[in-house]
Design a protein around this motif. Structure first.
Motif, PDB file in Angstrom:
ATOM      1  N   ALA A  26     -15.912   3.650  11.062  1.00 26.70           N
ATOM      2  CA  ALA A  26     -16.045   4.324   9.770  1.00 26.70           C
ATOM      3  C   ALA A  26     -16.510   3.347   8.696  1.00 26.70           C
ATOM      4  O   ALA A  26     -17.289   3.707   7.802  1.00 26.70           O
ATOM      5  CB  ALA A  26     -14.709   4.954   9.374  1.00 26.70           C
ATOM      6  N   TRP A  39     -17.310  11.119   6.582  1.00 24.05           N
ATOM      7  CA  TRP A  39     -16.584  12.160   7.329  1.00 24.05           C
ATOM      8  C   TRP A  39     -15.523  11.573   8.251  1.00 24.05           C
ATOM      9  O   TRP A  39     -14.432  12.126   8.395  1.00 24.05           O
ATOM     10  CB  TRP A  39     -17.561  13.011   8.125  1.00 24.05           C
ATOM     11  CG  TRP A  39     -18.263  12.257   9.236  1.00 24.05           C
ATOM     12  CD1 TRP A  39     -19.437  11.571   9.168  1.00 24.05           C
ATOM     13  CD2 TRP A  39     -17.780  12.084  10.579  1.00 24.05           C
ATOM     14  NE1 TRP A  39     -19.744  10.980  10.372  1.00 24.05           N
ATOM     15  CE2 TRP A  39     -18.750  11.290  11.262  1.00 24.05           C
ATOM     16  CE3 TRP A  39     -16.664  12.526  11.269  1.00 24.05           C
ATOM     17  CZ2 TRP A  39     -18.608  10.932  12.595  1.00 24.05           C
ATOM     18  CZ3 TRP A  39     -16.517  12.173  12.609  1.00 24.05           C
ATOM     19  CH2 TRP A  39     -17.475  11.386  13.264  1.00 24.05           C
ATOM     20  N   LEU A  40     -15.822  10.437   8.889  1.00 22.51           N
ATOM     21  CA  LEU A  40     -14.865   9.849   9.824  1.00 22.51           C
ATOM     22  C   LEU A  40     -13.675   9.261   9.077  1.00 22.51           C
ATOM     23  O   LEU A  40     -12.512   9.458   9.480  1.00 22.51           O
ATOM     24  CB  LEU A  40     -15.553   8.759  10.656  1.00 22.51           C
ATOM     25  CG  LEU A  40     -14.668   8.043  11.697  1.00 22.51           C
ATOM     26  CD1 LEU A  40     -14.007   9.044  12.640  1.00 22.51           C
ATOM     27  CD2 LEU A  40     -15.481   7.020  12.483  1.00 22.51           C
ATOM     28  N   THR A  42     -12.627  10.189   6.161  1.00 20.23           N
ATOM     29  CA  THR A  42     -11.880  11.327   5.610  1.00 20.23           C
ATOM     30  C   THR A  42     -10.999  11.966   6.681  1.00 20.23           C
ATOM     31  O   THR A  42      -9.847  12.327   6.414  1.00 20.23           O
ATOM     32  CB  THR A  42     -12.855  12.381   5.047  1.00 20.23           C
ATOM     33  OG1 THR A  42     -13.647  11.783   4.019  1.00 20.23           O
ATOM     34  CG2 THR A  42     -12.095  13.566   4.476  1.00 20.23           C
ATOM     35  N   THR A  43     -11.539  12.078   7.890  1.00 19.23           N
ATOM     36  CA  THR A  43     -10.767  12.664   8.994  1.00 19.23           C
ATOM     37  C   THR A  43      -9.552  11.800   9.319  1.00 19.23           C
ATOM     38  O   THR A  43      -8.438  12.310   9.489  1.00 19.23           O
ATOM     39  CB  THR A  43     -11.651  12.812  10.247  1.00 19.23           C
ATOM     40  OG1 THR A  43     -12.766  13.651   9.941  1.00 19.23           O
ATOM     41  CG2 THR A  43     -10.850  13.413  11.397  1.00 19.23           C
ATOM     42  N   LEU A  44      -9.762  10.496   9.407  1.00 17.66           N
ATOM     43  CA  LEU A  44      -8.660   9.579   9.699  1.00 17.66           C
ATOM     44  C   LEU A  44      -7.597   9.644   8.600  1.00 17.66           C
ATOM     45  O   LEU A  44      -6.397   9.687   8.877  1.00 17.66           O
ATOM     46  CB  LEU A  44      -9.189   8.150   9.822  1.00 17.66           C
ATOM     47  CG  LEU A  44     -10.056   7.847  11.052  1.00 17.66           C
ATOM     48  CD1 LEU A  44     -10.728   6.491  10.904  1.00 17.66           C
ATOM     49  CD2 LEU A  44      -9.229   7.899  12.320  1.00 17.66           C
ATOM     50  N   GLN A  45      -8.048   9.670   7.342  1.00 22.89           N
ATOM     51  CA  GLN A  45      -7.121   9.740   6.217  1.00 22.89           C
ATOM     52  C   GLN A  45      -6.322  11.045   6.240  1.00 22.89           C
ATOM     53  O   GLN A  45      -5.110  11.050   5.973  1.00 22.89           O
ATOM     54  CB  GLN A  45      -7.891   9.621   4.906  1.00 22.89           C
ATOM     55  CG  GLN A  45      -7.014   9.470   3.682  1.00 22.89           C
ATOM     56  CD  GLN A  45      -7.845   9.294   2.432  1.00 22.89           C
ATOM     57  OE1 GLN A  45      -8.561  10.206   2.009  1.00 22.89           O
ATOM     58  NE2 GLN A  45      -7.768   8.103   1.832  1.00 22.89           N
ATOM     59  N   THR A  46      -6.994  12.143   6.597  1.00 23.82           N
ATOM     60  CA  THR A  46      -6.323  13.443   6.652  1.00 23.82           C
ATOM     61  C   THR A  46      -5.274  13.482   7.750  1.00 23.82           C
ATOM     62  O   THR A  46      -4.153  13.959   7.554  1.00 23.82           O
ATOM     63  CB  THR A  46      -7.356  14.561   6.878  1.00 23.82           C
ATOM     64  OG1 THR A  46      -8.320  14.541   5.815  1.00 23.82           O
ATOM     65  CG2 THR A  46      -6.669  15.931   6.912  1.00 23.82           C
ATOM     66  N   VAL A  47      -5.634  12.964   8.924  1.00 24.04           N
ATOM     67  CA  VAL A  47      -4.689  12.941  10.044  1.00 24.04           C
ATOM     68  C   VAL A  47      -3.462  12.108   9.696  1.00 24.04           C
ATOM     69  O   VAL A  47      -2.314  12.534   9.914  1.00 24.04           O
ATOM     70  CB  VAL A  47      -5.377  12.380  11.314  1.00 24.04           C
ATOM     71  CG1 VAL A  47      -4.337  12.127  12.418  1.00 24.04           C
ATOM     72  CG2 VAL A  47      -6.434  13.348  11.816  1.00 24.04           C
ATOM     73  N   GLY A 218      -4.625   7.647  12.858  1.00 23.63           N
ATOM     74  CA  GLY A 218      -5.127   8.030  11.548  1.00 23.63           C
ATOM     75  C   GLY A 218      -4.760   7.041  10.462  1.00 23.63           C
ATOM     76  O   GLY A 218      -5.594   6.678   9.623  1.00 23.63           O
TER      77      GLY A 218
END
Length: 434
Positions: A26, A39-40, A42-47, A218
């Motif tokens: 990322a 996007w990657l 953001t996905t890691l942060q969300t998880v 994440g």
């Protein structure tokens, strides 16, 4: 023999490695189209955020039920009052040792000297801890320990959030627990409900804990993607000093205390490892509490005593967040601004760290404890803002040491009071989920 991939510890390790790799990817992708996270990232942060949110959601009923039940469990022990006193004493002893190590490293390394304001942004943090606020914060404003906060977004829109004040909830739980001892037999129906609630909450938390490998991926990934090595490079000496202090406490002080009590360190770390891992990735001593209590019992600590010591330790026993970190941070801020510290100041740092550790309340981050120390010494609160950028990275190591110290005190006090089952301590290694 269980296969390695079925081990909880192995799964968490895989999650951490995967998170590190994804975070580096990322980082290489770069910023998104609007300059935000890609996007990657953001996905890691969300998880990671979802995992921490799930832990936090279970914390209020867990703290209340665990503390009330643990105080009631003291009735089953002949020397309950002495055990409580010894537990608090060893909380203070280990915290004092940790803060002395932090001060010593700070005096040798001088991590804040030589940095310039051009290299770092100095901004006063939004939340500031003070002794008056801390003392007032001990008094619950309502029976549920609810508190509200208002924040203003970048677009100027104000939003209000309601949450639990864990420190006030701890005070309520202790008061209710003591009241059950006073009432006696009439409190049994209430205690039966509390024990049932605790069992249900632990089952729920067990499901969340099984998500730790995903959550750790994440959290680690988001930290690497967001901060990279830039923040670490600017505050590299300070980061290294913090982790050096944590390593000394974890790998030298704790084993020495175990050996001094006639116990071998290796079985301790082998069985405490699941709690240490979870504390590292979750950055929450309270969220790790069920695993911490489980490994403490596996180490041979009497179940009734463990049920008292660990919930209390998870909210007030913080060798990493409340001892090493504020000591080194105060020296860093003083060095950064060129403010000399006297012997009285160093003694004050030790006093604040030992007495004020409950201010961290077992949650992620140590801003309250840091600003409490700085304000007590009269140091610029903007200095805390210098350190917030790398706080998540530091908090992982701090929480791992916190959790280890919580297990250690339970084992040491149990050994000193003759309620440690050494055959269990030296028994076969057992990991959560193994």
């Amino acid at each position: 023999m269980a296969l390695p991939y079925r081990s909880f510890g192995f799964q968490v390790l895989v999650g951490m490695v995967a998170g590190l790799a994804l975070g580096l990817v990322a980082r290489q992708i770069g910023a998104g189209p609007d300059g935000d996270l890609n996007w990657l990232a953001t996905t890691l942060q969300t998880v990671g955020s979802i995992f921490v949110s799930l832990l936090k959601a279970i914390v209020p009923p867990l703290v209340f039920a665990a503390i009330v039940a643990s105080i009631a469990n003291l009735r089953a022990l002949d020397n309950g009052a002495r055990l409580a006193g010894q537990t608090l004493l060893w909380f203070a002893i280990t915290a004092l040792i940790a803060v002395i190590i932090g001060l010593a490293i700070g005096l040798i390394v001088q991590p804040g000297v030589g940095l310039s304001t051009a290299a770092l942004a100095a901004k006063q943090p939004d939340s500031v801890g003070g002794w008056l606020d801390f003392l007032k914060g001990l008094v619950p404003g309502n029976s549920l320990a609810l508190s509200g906060s208002t924040s203003v977004g970048a677009n100027g829109t104000a939003s209000t959030s309601i949450g639990f004040n864990i420190l006030q909830l701890l005070v309520i739980a202790i008061a209710v627990g003591l009241a059950t001892l006073k009432v006696g037999e009439k409190a049994e129906p209430f205690l039966a409900f509390v024990r049932s609630l605790l069992a249900v909450v632990r089952a729920l938390l067990g499901w969340v804990i099984r998500m730790t490998p995903i959550g750790s991926a994440g959290l680690i990934g988001a930290a690497v993607a967001t901060y990279g090595w830039d923040a670490l490079a600017r505050l590299g000496v300070f980061t290294g000093a913090i982790y050096l202090g944590l390593a000394i406490v974890l790998l030298i002080v704790y084993p020495t205390l175990l050996i001094a009590h006639g116990l071998k360190p290796l079985p301790f770390f082998a069985k405490a490892w699941p709690a240490i891992q979870l504390g590292f990735v979750s950055r929450s001593s309270v969220g790790t509490m069920p695993v911490t209590e489980a490994v403490t019992e596996r180490l041979g600590v009497d179940k009734s005593y463990a049920a008292f010591a660990i919930p209390l330790a998870s909210t007030t026993k913080m060798d990493g967040c409340a001892s090493i970190y504020p000591a080194l941070s105060a020296i860093f801020v003083a060095g950064f601004y060129g403010i000399p510290l006297s012997a009285v100041d160093y003694a004050l740092i030790a006093l604040v760290s030992v007495i004020g550790s409950a201010a961290t309340a077992g949650l992620t981050g140590a801003t309250v404890m840091l600003t409490l120390t700085l304000s007590t010494l009269g140091l610029p609160l903007e200095g805390a803002g210098l350190l917030l950028a790398i706080d998540p990275i530091l908090d992982m190591g701090r929480t791992a040491v916190n959790v280890t110290g919580q297990v250690l005190v339970g084992v040491v006090v149990a050994k000193r009071e003759g309620i440690l089952d050494e055959s269990a301590y030296y028994g076969e290694r057992a990991l959560v989920g193994a």
